[in-house]
Scaffold this motif. Structure first.
Motif, short mmCIF file in Angstrom:
data_model
loop_
_atom_site.label_atom_id
_atom_site.label_comp_id
_atom_site.label_asym_id
_atom_site.label_seq_id
_atom_site.Cartn_x
_atom_site.Cartn_y
_atom_site.Cartn_z
N ILE A 190 44.93 16.18 54.69
CA ILE A 190 45.19 16.61 56.05
C ILE A 190 44.19 15.89 56.94
N ILE A 191 44.71 15.14 57.92
CA ILE A 191 43.90 14.22 58.72
C ILE A 191 44.14 14.52 60.20
N ASP A 192 43.07 14.53 61.00
CA ASP A 192 43.28 14.68 62.44
C ASP A 192 43.73 13.34 63.03
N LEU A 193 44.11 13.35 64.29
CA LEU A 193 44.66 12.13 64.89
C LEU A 193 43.62 11.05 65.14
N GLU A 194 42.35 11.37 64.94
CA GLU A 194 41.30 10.36 65.01
C GLU A 194 41.06 9.70 63.66
N GLY A 195 41.65 10.26 62.60
CA GLY A 195 41.50 9.70 61.26
C GLY A 195 40.50 10.44 60.40
N ASN A 196 39.94 11.55 60.89
CA ASN A 196 38.98 12.33 60.11
C ASN A 196 39.71 13.22 59.11
N THR A 197 39.18 13.28 57.88
CA THR A 197 39.76 14.15 56.87
C THR A 197 39.36 15.59 57.14
N LEU A 198 40.36 16.45 57.29
CA LEU A 198 40.11 17.88 57.49
C LEU A 198 40.13 18.63 56.17
N LYS A 199 41.04 18.22 55.27
CA LYS A 199 41.15 18.83 53.95
C LYS A 199 41.69 17.80 52.97
N SER A 200 41.25 17.92 51.74
CA SER A 200 41.78 17.11 50.66
C SER A 200 42.28 18.06 49.58
N GLU A 241 55.73 0.53 73.34
CA GLU A 241 55.94 -0.22 72.10
C GLU A 241 54.68 -0.90 71.58
N THR A 242 53.61 -0.11 71.48
CA THR A 242 52.35 -0.65 70.94
C THR A 242 51.77 0.29 69.90
N VAL A 243 51.06 -0.29 68.95
CA VAL A 243 50.28 0.49 67.99
C VAL A 243 49.00 0.89 68.71
N THR A 244 48.76 2.20 68.84
CA THR A 244 47.61 2.68 69.59
C THR A 244 46.43 3.01 68.68
N LYS A 245 46.69 3.21 67.40
CA LYS A 245 45.60 3.53 66.47
C LYS A 245 46.06 3.18 65.06
N VAL A 246 45.12 2.69 64.25
CA VAL A 246 45.36 2.46 62.83
C VAL A 246 44.33 3.29 62.07
#
Length: 177
Positions: free
Chosen positions: A99-109, A66-71
């Motif tokens: 489209i964003i990877d789980l690290e927050g990087n934009t893969l496609k716009s 029950e924790t936020v692991t990434k914002v």
């Protein structure tokens, strides 16, 4: 709302509360999340992602501890959200699907035109299907933004979207009388 892999249901209520229900619809618990949650998607057995339009953010939440692991902070309001192929597909404002990877990087716009915010979308077979509830239409675009098809017949206010195991698109339409 979404149905989890284990049969439970997660509901994001108007006002932002996030609750889990058992597979037979009984309230299990309210998740300890603050802010105005909007849309939820499941990443894996114990992890969900939730959009927070007012914060311009997506929060990754571990349901086990029950924790936020990434914002993931964005430059626009984020509404609709879908997880596929290890990526988040997010509807930003009324003009971009990112489209964003789980690290927050934009893969496609993907640039799109919608009369309403991008509240509801799904991603399958390298295509994004989204509803425009004010424009009374459902659109399908490829990853370059090229429109593949549109559906406008017999729609009052298309809201929810999902796909079945055969790839059919199901549209929940809000009837205005």
């Amino acid at each position: 709302m979404i149905c989890l892999m284990d049969g439970r249901v997660i509901v994001v209520e108007w006002g932002g509360k996030v609750k889990t229900l058992t597979s037979n619809g009984k309230l299990e618990k309210q998740l300890p999340l603050s802010g105005q949650a909007y849309c939820v998607t499941q990443i894996n057995q114990n992890t969900i992602a939730i959009t927070y339009p007012n914060e311009k953010a997506i929060k990754i939440f571990n349901m086990e501890n029950e924790t936020v692991t990434k914002v993931i902070t964005l430059d626009k309001q984020c509404f609709g959200l879908f997880f596929s192929n290890n990526s988040l597909v997010a509807g930003l404002s009324s003009d971009e699907i990112r489209i964003i990877d789980l690290e927050g990087n934009t893969l496609k716009s993907i640039q799109v035109k919608s009369k309403s915010q991008l509240y509801h979308l799904v991603y399958c077979n390298d295509r994004v299907i989204y509803s425009d509830c004010i424009g009374n239409a459902v659109y399908c675009v490829d990853e370059s933004g090229k429109q593949i098809w549109q559906y406008k017949q017999d729609l009052s206010r298309p809201m929810g979207l999902c796909t079945d195991t055969y790839g059919n698109i199901i549209v929940a339409d809000y009837l205005i009388e």
